[in-house]
Design an enzyme around this catalytic site. Structure first.
Site, mmCIF file in Angstrom:
data_model
loop_
_atom_site.group_PDB
_atom_site.id
_atom_site.type_symbol
_atom_site.label_atom_id
_atom_site.label_comp_id
_atom_site.label_asym_id
_atom_site.label_seq_id
_atom_site.Cartn_x
_atom_site.Cartn_y
_atom_site.Cartn_z
ATOM 1 N N LYS A 1 11.347 -1.457 5.775
ATOM 2 C CA LYS A 1 11.247 -0.041 6.138
ATOM 3 C C LYS A 1 12.410 0.396 7.017
ATOM 4 C CE LYS A 1 6.900 -0.628 7.242
ATOM 5 N NZ LYS A 1 5.590 -0.417 7.862
ATOM 6 N N ARG B 1 6.333 -12.944 0.757
ATOM 7 C CA ARG B 1 6.518 -11.517 0.539
ATOM 8 C C ARG B 1 7.258 -11.306 -0.781
ATOM 9 N NH1 ARG B 1 8.811 -7.790 4.133
ATOM 10 N NH2 ARG B 1 7.538 -8.674 5.764
ATOM 11 N N GLU C 1 1.875 -0.599 9.398
ATOM 12 C CA GLU C 1 2.311 0.118 10.587
ATOM 13 C C GLU C 1 2.854 1.464 10.118
ATOM 14 O OE1 GLU C 1 5.386 -1.773 12.913
ATOM 15 O OE2 GLU C 1 5.313 -0.173 14.419
HETATM 16 P P1 ATP Z 1 8.761 -4.039 6.489
HETATM 17 O O1 ATP Z 1 9.499 -5.253 6.928
HETATM 18 O O2 ATP Z 1 9.125 -3.568 5.142
HETATM 19 O O3 ATP Z 1 8.795 -2.945 7.499
HETATM 20 P P2 ATP Z 1 6.274 -4.835 7.467
HETATM 21 O O4 ATP Z 1 5.681 -6.163 7.197
HETATM 22 O O5 ATP Z 1 6.815 -4.606 8.815
HETATM 23 O O6 ATP Z 1 7.278 -4.506 6.325
HETATM 24 P P3 ATP Z 1 3.799 -3.499 7.678
HETATM 25 O O7 ATP Z 1 3.512 -2.051 7.681
HETATM 26 O O8 ATP Z 1 3.610 -4.239 8.936
HETATM 27 O O9 ATP Z 1 5.271 -3.682 7.162
HETATM 28 O O10 ATP Z 1 3.044 -4.208 6.478
HETATM 29 C C1 ATP Z 1 1.692 -4.026 6.127
HETATM 30 C C2 ATP Z 1 1.260 -5.219 5.330
HETATM 31 O O11 ATP Z 1 2.045 -5.335 4.150
HETATM 32 C C3 ATP Z 1 1.448 -6.501 6.106
HETATM 33 O O12 ATP Z 1 0.296 -7.300 5.946
HETATM 34 C C4 ATP Z 1 2.652 -7.137 5.483
HETATM 35 O O13 ATP Z 1 2.599 -8.524 5.568
HETATM 36 C C5 ATP Z 1 2.584 -6.633 4.039
HETATM 37 N N1 ATP Z 1 3.911 -6.584 3.462
HETATM 38 C C6 ATP Z 1 4.993 -5.940 3.949
HETATM 39 N N2 ATP Z 1 6.068 -6.143 3.172
HETATM 40 C C7 ATP Z 1 5.667 -6.948 2.155
HETATM 41 C C8 ATP Z 1 6.320 -7.514 1.022
HETATM 42 N N3 ATP Z 1 7.606 -7.304 0.785
HETATM 43 N N4 ATP Z 1 5.584 -8.283 0.193
HETATM 44 C C9 ATP Z 1 4.279 -8.485 0.427
HETATM 45 N N5 ATP Z 1 3.597 -7.982 1.468
HETATM 46 C C10 ATP Z 1 4.284 -7.220 2.333
HETATM 47 MG MG MG Z 2 6.313 -4.294 10.648
#
Ligand code: ATP
Ligand code: MG
Length: 574
Positions: A274, A264, A37
């Site tokens: 983020k 994760r 995102e």
């Molecule tokens: P955050 O909580 O840091 O904002 P998010 O999951 O909301 O992370 P996205 O931009 O939606 O961030 O993530 C893109 C991809 O990266 C998704 O498939 C998510 O599952 C993966 N991802 C995000 N954070 C991690 C992590 N700490 N370890 C492994 N994969 C991750």
């Molecule tokens: Mg997200």
């Protein structure tokens, strides 16, 4: 990709993929996606997902991986983030070729699919507010209750949904909900919201839309539109999987992707979400998203970490279903391992102490050969200037040393790396303050190159820089961003930011570098002998050279901590 990257890793997801290929599911096709995102910069956790998705595609003949921006929430998303994400994925070494997609490209299909659901009696327009919907949802042990609008006629639903899109209603007046089961044991299946009204400008579609799809709806359909075969996501989505499958089954689409969840990555001494990273940037706890203390990919890139090291780290942590915290020392180990092999050596003095070689002529200077990398002969040698006045580190000299101090002290002989043996003959002090101004020494001309023909041994070898040739520089020393392993879990403080490490940045303004470093370009990496790994910061200029310390040579932190804990710091996920 090189060395240890040549053999494919093994994990439960790759096992599933191999089974599906063998069974010719999806005609044997493998198609993954990385779906960030664009609401912030990527962090090291995302690297795990990138390596997994792009890795699996690369390991399977004909495999593809899409870069899909999951841009369905106009309020938090920005083009700056899109650009940074692309730069980071490319830097990590992955190529999405022309497969760059945006969920917002599918807004029309998503809308049409929702109309299809309404027509088939599988969705309805609801006038409850989002908080009323929460109240009606029930709990883990009690069923929810139906919305009073649940049995609204199809024609009326179609009319209202069309008017929602046309902009007739304010935010929050209506939502579109899937009609599933308010008594379902899984709360996510209790008539979840599919669309909300949001009169907001979208970074891509502008004001074309004022209704936006929810993630749980947009994601499976985007996957299906792109004919994704394996949709890999983190464990918190496991409970959403029945809903993912429901949409994939109920909407008429070309493909049925399978969602698979993995743990994760969490790293010690930092925060990863983020939302938290944005807080640190906004509140000025760090200078920017690419502050070298941040766990963002742009931050660790600026710090001097290499993409090879990060890929190797991701291989080593592997892919499992078990949540845990990985010790940041493992990441740092991978970085040191790579930098040791590939970065040229150089000499730099961070806290200079003047040394005068009294028996070395003032008129004389010479170039001495120095090895660029003892791990890699192909990196050759360079010439380093030597002259009568040098700088050494202040802590390499003691006037009244304890027994085990093997560096320079009155009457003691040490080796200057690549140069000569020198013996300290005395010190000169400021008569007013008593402070040491300079150290006087004699050198032995017979020890040129750093060894003695008579086999005389010295215990200490010091790095040095010739004073007249030295280049001035600012050096930024970084340490862990937080003082505790898991700042967000710490209950001793009311705000995790109270746990920020006040010493995470130390600026050294009067460092002296060997002259060749004056020409190093931003991003260039070096090992400064005896000090650690350093790289040229992007803020460097001919007027002010700026270097970042990537890491000290050894993990002094782990040593301190193991002394405190009486045990060695281990990778907890191992
Ligand atoms: P955050 O909580 O840091 O904002 P998010 O999951 O909301 O992370 P996205 O931009 O939606 O961030 O993530 C893109 C991809 O990266 C998704 O498939 C998510 O599952 C993966 N991802 C995000 N954070 C991690 C992590 N700490 N370890 C492994 N994969 C991750
Ligand atoms: Mg997200």
């Amino acid at each position: 990709m090189k060395e240890n990257e040549s053999t494919a890793p093994a994990d439960f997801i790759r096992d599933i993929v191999a089974t599906d290929v063998a069974a010719k599911k999806h005609d044997g096709r493998i198609h993954t996606r990385f779906p960030p995102e664009p609401n912030g910069y990527l962090h090291i956790g995302h690297a795990k997902s990138i390596c997994l998705n792009f890795g699996i595609a690369a390991e399977n003949a004909g495999g593809c991986c899409n870069l899909r921006f999951d841009d369905t929430n106009p309020v938090t998303e920005e083009p700056e983030y899109v650009e940074s994400i692309k730069a980071d994925v490319a830097w990590l070494g992955f190529d999405w070729s022309d497969r760059e997609y945006y969920a917002s490209q599918y807004f029309e299909t998503l809308y049409e699919s929702a109309v299809g659901l309404i027509k088939r009696g599988k969705a309805f327009v609801c006038s409850l507010t989002e908080s009323q919907i929460r109240d009606h949802r029930g709990t883990l042990t009690e069923p929810g209750s139906n919305s009073p609008d649940r049995d609204r006629a199809v024609a009326e639903n179609l009319d209202l949904f069309g008017r929602m899109r046309a902009g007739e209603f304010e935010d929050g007046v209506y939502v579109l909900r899937a009609k599933i089961d308010m008594a379902h044991s899984n709360i996510h299946m209790r008539d979840p919201i599919i669309y909300r009204i949001r009169h907001a400008e979208h970074h891509f579609t502008g004001s074309a839309w004022c209704i936006y799809p929810m993630y749980d709806y947009a994601h499976p359909i985007s996957d299906a539109i792109e004919r994704i075969t394996h949709s890999l996501c983190t464990l918190e989505f496991e409970i959403h999987r029945p809903l993912y499958d429901w949409f994939v089954n109920e909407v008429d689409l070309p493909c049925r992707p399978r969602q698979i969840e993995f743990a994760r990555l969490n790293l010690s001494y930092t925060v990863m979400s983020k939302r938290r990273l944005l807080e640190l940037v906004r509140d000025g706890n760090v200078s920017s998203w690419d502050d070298p203390r941040m766990p963002t990919l742009s931050g660790i890139r600026r710090r001097g970490f290499t993409p090879e090291a990060i890929r190797n780290f991701c291989r080593r942590i592997g892919v499992t279903k078990y949540d845990g915290i990985t010790d940041i020392a493992l990441l740092e180990h991978c970085v040191r391992d790579d930098l040791n092999k590939h970065s040229p050596r150089a000499m730099a003095v961070l806290n200079p102490l003047r040394v005068v070689i009294e028996n070395y002529s003032e008129e004389h200077e010479e170039n001495l050969a120095a090895i660029n990398n003892p791990e890699d002969d192909s990196m050759g040698i360079r010439q380093v200037p030597f002259s009568r006045v040098l700088y050494i580190e202040q802590d390499d000299f003691m006037e009244d040393p304890p027994k085990k101090f093997f560096r320079l002290a009155p009457g003691r002989e040490v080796r200057l790396r690549y140069a000569y043996y020198i013996t300290c003959t005395g010190v000169d002090r400021d008569p007013a303050t008593g402070q040491i101004l300079q150290v006087r020494c004699n050198y032995d001309p017979a020890t040129k190159g750093g060894s003695s023909p008579d086999g005389r041994k010295v215990k200490g070898t010091l790095h040095w820089v010739s004073a007249v040739h030295a280049v001035d520089a600012q050096v930024r020393l970084y340490d862990r961003l937080f003082t505790v392993e898991d700042p967000l879990a710490d209950t001793s403080v009311s705000d995790y930011r109270e746990l920020l490490n006040p010493n995470s940045l130390e600026i050294v303004d009067a460092a002296k570098l060997e002259p060749g470093l004056a020409d190093a370009a931003p991003g260039a990496r070096f090992q400064f002998e005896r000090l650690g790994y350093f790289c040229v910061d992007r803020d460097t200029s001919p007027q002010q050279h700026i270097f970042n310390r990537t890491l000290p040579l050894r993990d002094s932190w782990a040593k301190i901590r193991s002394q405190q804990n009486g045990k060695q710091a281990n990778d907890k996920t191992a």
